[in-house]
Design a protein around this motif. Structure first.
Motif, PDB file in Angstrom:
ATOM      1  N   ALA A  35       0.910  -1.177   0.057  1.00 17.41           N
ATOM      2  CA  ALA A  35       0.208  -0.106  -0.080  1.00 17.41           C
ATOM      3  C   ALA A  35       0.717   1.283  -0.036  1.00 17.41           C
ATOM      4  CB  ALA A  35      -1.004  -0.084   1.018  1.00 17.41           C
ATOM      5  N   VAL A  36       1.947   1.091   0.925  1.00 17.67           N
ATOM      6  CA  VAL A  36       2.845   2.229   0.769  1.00 17.67           C
ATOM      7  C   VAL A  36       3.658   2.559  -0.647  1.00 17.67           C
ATOM      8  CG1 VAL A  36       4.721   3.339   2.034  1.00 17.67           C
ATOM      9  CG2 VAL A  36       3.323   1.916   3.271  1.00 17.67           C
ATOM     10  N   ILE A  37       3.966   1.436  -1.214  1.00 19.15           N
ATOM     11  CA  ILE A  37       4.557   1.399  -2.443  1.00 19.15           C
ATOM     12  C   ILE A  37       3.722   2.136  -3.515  1.00 19.15           C
ATOM     13  CG2 ILE A  37       5.582   0.075  -4.368  1.00 19.15           C
ATOM     14  CD1 ILE A  37       6.390  -2.114  -2.451  1.00 19.15           C
ATOM     15  N   SER A  38       2.253   1.734  -3.545  1.00 13.53           N
ATOM     16  CA  SER A  38       1.532   1.964  -4.526  1.00 13.53           C
ATOM     17  C   SER A  38       1.172   3.715  -4.247  1.00 13.53           C
ATOM     18  CB  SER A  38       0.173   1.135  -4.256  1.00 13.53           C
ATOM     19  OG  SER A  38       0.397  -0.075  -4.304  1.00 13.53           O
ATOM     20  N   ASN A  39       1.517   4.125  -3.142  1.00  9.10           N
ATOM     21  CA  ASN A  39       1.189   5.401  -2.867  1.00  9.10           C
ATOM     22  C   ASN A  39       2.312   6.285  -3.875  1.00  9.10           C
ATOM     23  OD1 ASN A  39      -1.204   5.384  -1.379  1.00  9.10           O
ATOM     24  ND2 ASN A  39      -0.121   5.284   0.558  1.00  9.10           N
ATOM     25  N   PHE A  40       3.392   5.765  -4.130  1.00 10.06           N
ATOM     26  CA  PHE A  40       4.234   6.672  -4.876  1.00 10.06           C
ATOM     27  C   PHE A  40       4.690   5.852  -6.017  1.00 10.06           C
ATOM     28  CE2 PHE A  40       7.868   4.288  -3.545  1.00 10.06           C
ATOM     29  CZ  PHE A  40       7.812   3.964  -2.080  1.00 10.06           C
ATOM     30  N   LYS A 414      11.563   2.475  -6.361  1.00  7.95           N
ATOM     31  CA  LYS A 414      10.387   1.636  -6.633  1.00  7.95           C
ATOM     32  C   LYS A 414      10.767   0.121  -6.991  1.00  7.95           C
ATOM     33  CE  LYS A 414       8.668   2.470 -10.722  1.00  7.95           C
ATOM     34  NZ  LYS A 414       8.009   3.332 -11.968  1.00  7.95           N
ATOM     35  N   VAL A 415      11.947  -0.184  -7.746  1.00  9.45           N
ATOM     36  CA  VAL A 415      12.468  -1.517  -7.966  1.00  9.45           C
ATOM     37  C   VAL A 415      12.742  -2.327  -6.743  1.00  9.45           C
ATOM     38  CG1 VAL A 415      14.133  -2.851  -9.262  1.00  9.45           C
ATOM     39  CG2 VAL A 415      12.962  -0.977 -10.258  1.00  9.45           C
ATOM     40  N   SER A 416      13.672  -1.229  -5.922  1.00 14.02           N
ATOM     41  CA  SER A 416      13.830  -2.049  -4.647  1.00 14.02           C
ATOM     42  C   SER A 416      12.909  -2.435  -3.808  1.00 14.02           C
ATOM     43  CB  SER A 416      14.874  -1.116  -4.099  1.00 14.02           C
ATOM     44  OG  SER A 416      15.204  -1.526  -2.660  1.00 14.02           O
ATOM     45  N   LYS A 417      11.854  -1.737  -3.713  1.00 15.92           N
ATOM     46  CA  LYS A 417      10.781  -2.037  -2.774  1.00 15.92           C
ATOM     47  C   LYS A 417      10.123  -3.214  -3.319  1.00 15.92           C
ATOM     48  CE  LYS A 417      10.820   1.000   0.507  1.00 15.92           C
ATOM     49  NZ  LYS A 417      11.134   0.637   1.964  1.00 15.92           N
ATOM     50  N   VAL A 418       9.851  -3.400  -4.675  1.00  7.26           N
ATOM     51  CA  VAL A 418       9.176  -4.791  -5.147  1.00  7.26           C
ATOM     52  C   VAL A 418      10.116  -5.821  -5.042  1.00  7.26           C
ATOM     53  CG1 VAL A 418       8.570  -5.960  -7.472  1.00  7.26           C
ATOM     54  CG2 VAL A 418       7.948  -3.472  -7.147  1.00  7.26           C
ATOM     55  N   ILE A 593      19.145   9.342 -19.680  1.00  3.09           N
ATOM     56  CA  ILE A 593      19.255   9.243 -18.197  1.00  3.09           C
ATOM     57  C   ILE A 593      17.989   8.298 -17.790  1.00  3.09           C
ATOM     58  CG2 ILE A 593      19.330  10.064 -16.169  1.00  3.09           C
ATOM     59  CD1 ILE A 593      20.703  12.417 -17.144  1.00  3.09           C
ATOM     60  N   GLY A 594      16.720   8.836 -18.250  1.00  6.82           N
ATOM     61  CA  GLY A 594      15.579   7.999 -17.882  1.00  6.82           C
ATOM     62  C   GLY A 594      15.550   6.718 -18.437  1.00  6.82           C
ATOM     63  N   LEU A 595      15.960   6.658 -19.887  1.00  5.99           N
ATOM     64  CA  LEU A 595      15.717   5.550 -20.669  1.00  5.99           C
ATOM     65  C   LEU A 595      16.653   4.292 -20.109  1.00  5.99           C
ATOM     66  CD1 LEU A 595      14.667   3.874 -23.021  1.00  5.99           C
ATOM     67  CD2 LEU A 595      16.230   5.068 -24.417  1.00  5.99           C
ATOM     68  N   ALA A 596      17.833   4.849 -19.693  1.00  4.12           N
ATOM     69  CA  ALA A 596      18.870   3.678 -19.327  1.00  4.12           C
ATOM     70  C   ALA A 596      18.409   3.361 -17.922  1.00  4.12           C
ATOM     71  CB  ALA A 596      20.280   4.505 -18.950  1.00  4.12           C
ATOM     72  N   ARG A 597      17.951   3.976 -16.821  1.00  8.51           N
ATOM     73  CA  ARG A 597      17.461   3.768 -15.646  1.00  8.51           C
ATOM     74  C   ARG A 597      16.092   2.668 -15.601  1.00  8.51           C
ATOM     75  NH1 ARG A 597      18.904   1.355 -11.865  1.00  8.51           N
ATOM     76  NH2 ARG A 597      20.796   2.763 -12.095  1.00  8.51           N
ATOM     77  N   LEU A 598      15.366   3.234 -16.858  1.00 11.44           N
ATOM     78  CA  LEU A 598      13.913   2.261 -16.738  1.00 11.44           C
ATOM     79  C   LEU A 598      14.592   0.787 -17.347  1.00 11.44           C
ATOM     80  CD1 LEU A 598      11.714   4.960 -18.483  1.00 11.44           C
ATOM     81  CD2 LEU A 598      11.357   3.823 -16.150  1.00 11.44           C
ATOM     82  N   TYR A 599      15.647   0.714 -18.115  1.00  8.98           N
ATOM     83  CA  TYR A 599      16.022  -0.384 -18.775  1.00  8.98           C
ATOM     84  C   TYR A 599      16.835  -1.147 -17.551  1.00  8.98           C
ATOM     85  CZ  TYR A 599      17.827  -4.020 -21.646  1.00  8.98           C
ATOM     86  OH  TYR A 599      18.195  -5.232 -22.215  1.00  8.98           O
ATOM     87  N   HIS A 600      17.492  -0.571 -16.755  1.00  5.98           N
ATOM     88  CA  HIS A 600      18.055  -1.226 -15.850  1.00  5.98           C
ATOM     89  C   HIS A 600      17.105  -1.871 -14.590  1.00  5.98           C
ATOM     90  CE1 HIS A 600      22.081  -0.912 -16.529  1.00  5.98           C
ATOM     91  NE2 HIS A 600      22.173   0.227 -16.744  1.00  5.98           N
ATOM     92  N   GLY A 601      15.998  -0.884 -14.350  1.00  8.93           N
ATOM     93  CA  GLY A 601      14.999  -1.190 -13.408  1.00  8.93           C
ATOM     94  C   GLY A 601      14.236  -2.793 -14.190  1.00  8.93           C
ATOM     95  N   TYR A 602      13.961  -2.807 -15.310  1.00  6.68           N
ATOM     96  CA  TYR A 602      13.389  -3.808 -15.974  1.00  6.68           C
ATOM     97  C   TYR A 602      14.111  -5.117 -15.789  1.00  6.68           C
ATOM     98  CZ  TYR A 602      13.348  -6.692 -20.331  1.00  6.68           C
ATOM     99  OH  TYR A 602      13.439  -7.686 -21.043  1.00  6.68           O
ATOM    100  N   ARG A 603      15.484  -4.922 -16.115  1.00  4.50           N
ATOM    101  CA  ARG A 603      16.334  -6.271 -16.217  1.00  4.50           C
ATOM    102  C   ARG A 603      16.506  -6.632 -14.693  1.00  4.50           C
ATOM    103  NH1 ARG A 603      20.177  -6.706 -20.449  1.00  4.50           N
ATOM    104  NH2 ARG A 603      21.273  -8.305 -19.169  1.00  4.50           N
ATOM    105  N   ASP A 604      16.482  -5.641 -13.726  1.00  5.95           N
ATOM    106  CA  ASP A 604      16.609  -6.172 -12.238  1.00  5.95           C
ATOM    107  C   ASP A 604      15.348  -6.918 -11.736  1.00  5.95           C
ATOM    108  OD1 ASP A 604      18.853  -4.798 -11.882  1.00  5.95           O
ATOM    109  OD2 ASP A 604      18.096  -2.809 -11.038  1.00  5.95           O
ATOM    110  N   VAL A 605      14.114  -6.489 -12.233  1.00  2.76           N
ATOM    111  CA  VAL A 605      13.018  -6.924 -11.769  1.00  2.76           C
ATOM    112  C   VAL A 605      12.778  -8.498 -12.491  1.00  2.76           C
ATOM    113  CG1 VAL A 605      10.419  -6.955 -12.048  1.00  2.76           C
ATOM    114  CG2 VAL A 605      11.601  -4.818 -11.319  1.00  2.76           C
ATOM    115  N   ILE A 606      13.105  -8.607 -13.796  1.00  2.00           N
ATOM    116  CA  ILE A 606      13.127  -9.897 -14.503  1.00  2.00           C
ATOM    117  C   ILE A 606      14.054 -10.896 -13.892  1.00  2.00           C
ATOM    118  CG2 ILE A 606      13.546 -10.891 -16.423  1.00  2.00           C
ATOM    119  CD1 ILE A 606      10.959  -9.448 -16.735  1.00  2.00           C
ATOM    120  N   GLU A 607      15.103 -10.270 -13.604  1.00  2.00           N
ATOM    121  CA  GLU A 607      16.202 -11.340 -12.891  1.00  2.00           C
ATOM    122  C   GLU A 607      15.501 -11.737 -11.423  1.00  2.00           C
ATOM    123  OE1 GLU A 607      19.792  -9.129 -12.611  1.00  2.00           O
ATOM    124  OE2 GLU A 607      20.153  -9.356 -14.758  1.00  2.00           O
ATOM    125  N   HIS A 608      14.935 -10.810 -10.758  1.00  3.11           N
ATOM    126  CA  HIS A 608      14.284 -11.158  -9.047  1.00  3.11           C
ATOM    127  C   HIS A 608      13.179 -12.160  -9.514  1.00  3.11           C
ATOM    128  CE1 HIS A 608      12.732 -10.361  -5.547  1.00  3.11           C
ATOM    129  NE2 HIS A 608      11.480 -10.094  -6.012  1.00  3.11           N
TER     130      HIS A 608
END
Length: 709
Positions: A35-40, A414-418, A593-608
């Motif tokens: 619920a906290v994650i979803s708020n931001f 965001k990725v860290s919390k997931v 900057i944004g594109l690279a971070r979004l891609y790293h977040g995607y790869r982090d989550v898929i690996e998770h």
């Protein structure tokens, strides 16, 4: 040990809660943290700016950079009172996601908190407007009450993506409005009355705004509020909004019919031409679309309907022969217009009045679209990489100038919390639905997901439901109900999760039934009657950003197939950079900057997910699909659990509307010439490559195995 069944009055106890303490700490508390994650987290919230591909037109602004004009027939302009009467009713317009730099300091938490308030306010407004519509039945103001309610329902479904909760109601109410207006028009014609007598066109104050003085016919009424339009102006505006509602509902042929009705009153009505062109693109009718966009560009000198530039560029990119002279008309027009629009933008920046911000945003958007169209020309036609890059980078620069700076720390958190919440111990056994009906496609943007969806949709037992994800749109309420149930007890939670899953599947099926009933079929039986397709057993939910939500998907649908489409990183990343996505969560793909971070977040989550739920996500390499579709297709269908059907190999021949940025590409079938396409621009991508680092490689193999179905 406390038996959780005691809290619910008995029943089957979920297997994972070996004790109430374990249940609380491994499930209930993590769920509450969500619920906290979803708020931001705007991915969870589902509230984004109104996408231009749905509305077809941006909110137009004054061409002379002195006054911001209202959008054609927007909710804020609607008056419930009869024409020529001043409205006495005020409505709280929900706030959309802000995009101007002046609001850059607002935090993501504040934005998402506003989302919750906006949703409540929208529902309250809808309730009020429904009541007023009901009260206005059989009165002279019924048509205005109907328009106002339908406009707000349509607006709500453009900012809350939940599979179109109110789309059919909006269509029904708009249809009632046009029926009433048609009756009024016929009576006026019978009485010899003027059906184009707009009350405000001769007003001295209105004449001070000369942006559309060159407009003819009903185009002069486009920016008037409903109370000031003539009866024919009302009919055109309402038919256009009905068409846009059909468009949002994936009923593109019906949308065209509505625009045709509008154009029967004025064959040059810009909004209808522009919107019909968008629908024609989705239907694969590029020549008809190009004709509509060409007409708009020839007459709309103020470039209010700048979507026509984007639309014509799409048509020419798909087939240059759709217009005599190919690209020549558009290129010559843009060579004149870009400098002119730059002067207008500079003039707007020098102003200090209240309308300057909106005007700056309008001209920036116009210039963005024009430069991106020139990028397409050089990328596809001249093959001049340096010229193409100049226009691409300039277009993205204009886009980024109107939105808040990228919040990299927020994306990392965001990725860290997931990852923190969805641990191996999080998922209880025995939860969720046993159904395998939904098929979820996830991945990074521009990864080839549309190709996979079209292949699946070509099978008679599988239906692709587009990118307006029912599951993703319901995620807010799903999360909230799970939180509430988790505080009661294991059995209650189990039943709640199953019901939520069943409701998602039910809505998927209902949505398909509505679309199917309103879609023309080219297949007929011997008697000439249309044949109804087989009842599907699988529904594809293609919302790429659902890679963030695999935890929820697995909780509700532990047996449903999750297909992750993975593409060569830089092909996917550069393709995202060069495409102009609808305003919202993907804005920052236009920035390194944004594109690279979004891609790293995607790869982090898929690996998770591969670590926490090994084997749960099925990986499919895009390159494998395009290089060996005959070999891959049987394996994909086997994994889905449906019998082989050779129709999937000719998916591109299926006359099916595809509402996606890839709509023109998927109609070409499978091709490989675009692989490694980013290499043409490698000399300009150094800073981006540096930010991607070692992840320019993706050592991931297709993991198709036989389904247990």
């Amino acid at each position: 040990m406390v038996d959780s069944s005691s809290a619910t009055g008995g029943g089957r106890v979920p297997k994972p809660a070996a004790s109430w303490t374990v249940f609380i700490f491994h499930f209930a508390i993590p769920i509450a943290i969500l619920a906290v994650i979803s708020n931001f987290n705007d991915i969870y919230s589902g509230l984004v700016s109104i996408p231009s591909h749905i509305l077809h037109t941006r909110e137009p602004n004054s061409g002379n950079a002195k006054k911001t004009l209202g959008s054609p027939a927007t909710t804020s302009n609607v008056q419930l009172q009869p024409p020529k009467e001043k409205s006495t009713t005020e409505y709280n317009q929900p706030e959309t996601q802000t995009t101007t730099k002046s609001t850059a300091t607002q935090s993501s938490k504040t934005s998402s908190n506003r989302h919750q308030q906006n949703v409540k306010q929208m529902e309250s407004n809808i309730h009020t407007l429904r009541s007023q519509y009901k009260q206005a039945a059989d009165t002279p103001t019924e048509y205005l009450a109907a328009i106002q309610l339908a406009d707000f329902l349509k607006y709500r479904d453009t900012v809350i993506h939940d599979g179109g909760t109110y789309q059919m109601e909006a269509i029904e109410v708009y249809s009632r409005a046009v029926s009433l207006l048609e009756d009024m028009w016929r009576k006026m014609m019978a009485n010899g009355e003027d059906t184009r007598n707009a009350s405000s066109l001769n007003n001295e104050q209105d004449n001070q705004v000369n942006d559309y003085d060159h407009y003819n016919g009903l185009n002069k009424e486009i920016f008037l509020d409903y109370g000031s339009k003539s009866i024919e102006g009302l009919l055109c505006a309402t038919y256009c909004n009905l068409g846009k509602s059909y468009f949002m509902s994936n009923m593109f042929e019906r949308a065209v019919q509505s625009y045709d009705q509008c154009l029967s009153y004025d064959h040059d009505y810009f909004d209808a031409l522009n919107s019909r062109g968008q629908s024609y693109i989705i239907l694969g009718k590029y020549e008809e679309a190009a004709r509509d966009f060409h007409r708009v560009l020839n007459m709309d000198y103020s470039r209010i309907f700048v979507d026509a530039v984007t639309g014509l560029a799409k048509c020419l990119s798909a087939d240059e022969s759709v217009l005599d002279g190919g690209w020549d008309f558009l290129v010559k027009l843009l060579e004149v217009e870009i400098p002119r629009q730059e002067v207008s933008l500079q003039s707007a920046k020098e102003l200090a009045d209240n309308g300057a911000a909106g005007t700056i945003k309008h001209f920036s958007d116009v210039l963005k679209r024009m430069h991106l169209a020139m990028f397409q020309y050089h990328d596809i036609k001249t093959k001049k990489a340096s010229e193409a890059w100049r226009h691409l980078s300039k277009g993205n620069e204009y886009k980024m100038s109107t939105i808040a700076p990228f919040d990299e720390a927020f994306e990392i958190e965001k990725v860290s919390k997931v990852k923190e919440v969805f641990t191996k111990s999080f998922f209880p056994d025995g939860f969720g639905s046993d159904t395998k009906t939904p098929i979820f496609i996830i991945g990074f943007v521009r990864s080839g997901s549309t190709l996979l969806e079209r292949i699946l949709d070509a099978h008679p037992l599988i239906v692709g439901t587009g990118e307006d994800s029912v599951f993703n749109g319901r995620l807010d309420s799903i999360r909230n109900e799970i939180i509430q149930a988790s505080m009661v007890g294991g059995y209650q939670l189990q039943e709640t999760v199953k019901k939520l899953a069943d409701d998602v599947v039910l809505d998927m099926r209902k949505r398909w039934e509505i679309i199917d009933a309103n879609t023309h079929s080219d297949e007929e039986d011997s008697s000439g009657k249309q044949r109804r397709a087989q009842v599907p057993t699988r529904f594809v939910d293609k919302m790429l950003t659902n890679y963030m939500n695999v935890g929820f998907i697995h909780l509700l649908f532990p047996k449903a197939l999750i297909l992750h489409v993975a593409r060569e990183p830089m092909d996917s990343i550069f393709s995202a950079f060069k495409h102009d996505f609808p305003a919202g969560g993907l804005d920052y793909t236009s920035d390194f900057i944004g594109l690279a971070r979004l891609y790293h977040g995607y790869r982090d989550v898929i690996e998770h997910w591969d670590n926490v739920l090994p084997g749960r996500v099925t990986h499919i390499r895009y390159e494998d699909m395009v290089s060996d579709l005959p070999g891959m297709a049987p394996k994909i269908l086997e994994k889905v659990g449906v019998p082989w059907d050779p129709a999937v190999l000719e998916f591109h021949k299926k006359k099916h509307a595809v509402n996606t940025l890839s709509t023109t590409q998927v109609r070409q079938g499978v091709y490989t010439h675009h692989l490694k396409g980013w290499k043409r621009y490698e000399e300009f991508l150094g800073p981006l490559l540096e930010r991607i680092g070692s992840r320019v490689e993706f050592e991931l193999s297709t993991s198709l195995t036989k389904s247990s179905a």
